[in-house]
Write a protein that holds these residues in place. Sequence first.
Motif, PDB file in Angstrom:
ATOM      1  N   GLU A  97      51.144  46.349  33.534  1.00 45.87           N
ATOM      2  CA  GLU A  97      50.593  45.211  34.267  1.00 45.87           C
ATOM      3  C   GLU A  97      49.442  45.693  35.131  1.00 45.87           C
ATOM      4  O   GLU A  97      49.584  46.664  35.890  1.00 45.87           O
ATOM      5  CB  GLU A  97      51.670  44.564  35.137  1.00 45.87           C
ATOM      6  N   ASP A  98      48.290  45.039  34.999  1.00 48.98           N
ATOM      7  CA  ASP A  98      47.115  45.435  35.767  1.00 48.98           C
ATOM      8  C   ASP A  98      47.361  45.297  37.262  1.00 48.98           C
ATOM      9  O   ASP A  98      47.999  44.341  37.711  1.00 48.98           O
ATOM     10  CB  ASP A  98      45.910  44.581  35.380  1.00 48.98           C
ATOM     11  N   GLY A  99      46.816  46.262  38.017  1.00 45.13           N
ATOM     12  CA  GLY A  99      46.896  46.201  39.466  1.00 45.13           C
ATOM     13  C   GLY A  99      45.822  45.289  40.041  1.00 45.13           C
ATOM     14  O   GLY A  99      45.007  44.712  39.318  1.00 45.13           O
ATOM     15  N   LEU A 100      45.810  45.194  41.352  1.00 44.66           N
ATOM     16  CA  LEU A 100      44.893  44.293  42.051  1.00 44.66           C
ATOM     17  C   LEU A 100      43.439  44.636  41.748  1.00 44.66           C
ATOM     18  O   LEU A 100      42.607  43.753  41.502  1.00 44.66           O
ATOM     19  CB  LEU A 100      45.148  44.341  43.556  1.00 44.66           C
ATOM     20  N   THR A 101      43.105  45.934  41.744  1.00 39.68           N
ATOM     21  CA  THR A 101      41.723  46.341  41.467  1.00 39.68           C
ATOM     22  C   THR A 101      41.278  45.892  40.082  1.00 39.68           C
ATOM     23  O   THR A 101      40.195  45.327  39.904  1.00 39.68           O
ATOM     24  CB  THR A 101      41.585  47.877  41.581  1.00 39.68           C
ATOM     25  N   ALA A 102      42.140  46.122  39.095  1.00 37.24           N
ATOM     26  CA  ALA A 102      41.802  45.735  37.726  1.00 37.24           C
ATOM     27  C   ALA A 102      41.663  44.230  37.604  1.00 37.24           C
ATOM     28  O   ALA A 102      40.765  43.734  36.909  1.00 37.24           O
ATOM     29  CB  ALA A 102      42.867  46.242  36.759  1.00 37.24           C
ATOM     30  N   ARG A 103      42.532  43.485  38.260  1.00 39.15           N
ATOM     31  CA  ARG A 103      42.453  42.021  38.172  1.00 39.15           C
ATOM     32  C   ARG A 103      41.136  41.515  38.749  1.00 39.15           C
ATOM     33  O   ARG A 103      40.583  40.511  38.287  1.00 39.15           O
ATOM     34  CB  ARG A 103      43.642  41.384  38.875  1.00 39.15           C
ATOM     35  N   SER A 104      40.623  42.211  39.758  1.00 34.14           N
ATOM     36  CA  SER A 104      39.331  41.827  40.337  1.00 34.14           C
ATOM     37  C   SER A 104      38.191  42.138  39.370  1.00 34.14           C
ATOM     38  O   SER A 104      37.307  41.305  39.138  1.00 34.14           O
ATOM     39  CB  SER A 104      39.111  42.557  41.663  1.00 34.14           C
ATOM     40  N   VAL A 105      38.223  43.332  38.782  1.00 31.83           N
ATOM     41  CA  VAL A 105      37.161  43.742  37.857  1.00 31.83           C
ATOM     42  C   VAL A 105      37.180  42.884  36.594  1.00 31.83           C
ATOM     43  O   VAL A 105      36.131  42.587  36.010  1.00 31.83           O
ATOM     44  CB  VAL A 105      37.299  45.234  37.500  1.00 31.83           C
ATOM     45  N   LYS A 106      38.383  42.450  36.163  1.00 25.17           N
ATOM     46  CA  LYS A 106      38.515  41.675  34.927  1.00 25.17           C
ATOM     47  C   LYS A 106      37.779  40.345  34.987  1.00 25.17           C
ATOM     48  O   LYS A 106      37.513  39.738  33.952  1.00 25.17           O
ATOM     49  CB  LYS A 106      39.997  41.437  34.626  1.00 25.17           C
ATOM     50  N   LYS A 107      37.429  39.892  36.175  1.00 27.11           N
ATOM     51  CA  LYS A 107      36.652  38.661  36.280  1.00 27.11           C
ATOM     52  C   LYS A 107      35.260  38.847  35.666  1.00 27.11           C
ATOM     53  O   LYS A 107      34.631  37.895  35.220  1.00 27.11           O
ATOM     54  CB  LYS A 107      36.540  38.237  37.743  1.00 27.11           C
ATOM     55  N   LEU A 108      34.798  40.101  35.656  1.00 31.96           N
ATOM     56  CA  LEU A 108      33.502  40.425  35.071  1.00 31.96           C
ATOM     57  C   LEU A 108      33.643  41.112  33.716  1.00 31.96           C
ATOM     58  O   LEU A 108      32.771  40.988  32.855  1.00 31.96           O
ATOM     59  CB  LEU A 108      32.714  41.339  36.016  1.00 31.96           C
ATOM     60  N   MET A 109      34.743  41.850  33.527  1.00 34.34           N
ATOM     61  CA  MET A 109      34.956  42.631  32.300  1.00 34.34           C
ATOM     62  C   MET A 109      36.382  42.367  31.812  1.00 34.34           C
ATOM     63  O   MET A 109      37.342  42.955  32.301  1.00 34.34           O
ATOM     64  CB  MET A 109      34.757  44.120  32.585  1.00 34.34           C
ATOM     65  N   THR A 110      36.493  41.468  30.837  1.00 33.68           N
ATOM     66  CA  THR A 110      37.803  40.966  30.402  1.00 33.68           C
ATOM     67  C   THR A 110      38.765  42.071  29.991  1.00 33.68           C
ATOM     68  O   THR A 110      39.954  42.026  30.302  1.00 33.68           O
ATOM     69  CB  THR A 110      37.622  39.996  29.220  1.00 33.68           C
ATOM     70  N   SER A 111      38.263  43.086  29.293  1.00 32.72           N
ATOM     71  CA  SER A 111      39.141  44.111  28.727  1.00 32.72           C
ATOM     72  C   SER A 111      39.262  45.355  29.606  1.00 32.72           C
ATOM     73  O   SER A 111      39.581  46.439  29.113  1.00 32.72           O
ATOM     74  CB  SER A 111      38.649  44.507  27.330  1.00 32.72           C
TER      75      SER A 111
END
Length: 350
Positions: free
Chosen positions: A58-72
């Motif tokens: 499960e993606d952490g908070l940092t990844a969830r933020s970055v995923k708004k710009l980079m889906t994968s």
Amino acid sequence: MKPSLTFYTNIISPYQLDFFDELSNLFSLQVVFYAQNESGRSWEMSVTDLPYKVVVLEDGLTARSVKKLMTSYHYSMDIFKVASRDPSNSVILGGNYYIPNTLIALFLSAWKGKKIYWYGEKLFSAEGIKKKFKKILLQPIMIFTDAIFAVGESGIDSYMGYGYQKQCFNIPYNINNNKFYKELLDLNKLNSLHETYNSKDKIIILTSGALIKRKGIDTAIKSYLDLKESDKKKSELWILGDGPDEKELKSLASGCDTIKFLGFKQPSDIPYFFNLSDIFLFCSRYDGWGVVINEALASGMPIVVSDKVAAKEFVSNDNGFICNCEVISDYTSALEVLIGNDKLRLNMAL
């Protein structure tokens, strides 16, 4: 005893589950998914009761933020624990080569002395400073892997073009063809869909993919609209999928009642729509493979495909046409040939 293998990859997807089922016949397999799903993917896939071990991070908070710009983009703190405790002697890494989960699994596997293989699609080409930067990002793959399993011949060419010196093998994406064979489908369901969509007396042209610019659905619509009126009267264009460009594409198709938007369908339903169709049209502006080509061939359809789709290596004069990506008349001409020649269309479907 089977050799042990762990496969690290982005998300759960239908064709990957078919692939992993086959791998589990050869290996004591563990599959590590970086996430259950990604934005823009509406699959409902279960990973329970499978013949191999599955770990879903499960993606952490940092990844969830970055995923708004980079889906994968994927990063989970648990990747350290999973990779460091991984009991397999060999690992295959997939997903994006520059994301944290991949790099952490790569470095920990190298530190533990495992055999490491990279499984990836064709790399995007780049020039100048962008190419130099990409070469830097690729260095962990270049240095620490023992071989590359590239998706398609164009995939091999792309990795070698960036300087990969070790072995490359062509391992295209594949599917379980049995799921698409008409004789193995529920014929009552198939006939019911025939009636629902009133498709029995029409030549059905199917295109399938996310409703985004890259998939070229607009090109598919334009090429169909350019058909002779007589061809449009005896055919329909079915568009399978959903996405952010839906409103724009429906506007483009407005006024033509033989273009139908079918929306998103779950993997279990997709073989039925492929088997209701007579021609598969795929105008993608870029696809590192294009599993829909596998699905269309398994369903027994001739293919009209863009030259920017890596899976075009499965298409020849015997089963379809390869068209110049942005030349709409190429697609239209191929469709007119197939619509106007029943014998050719049926022969290409064999």
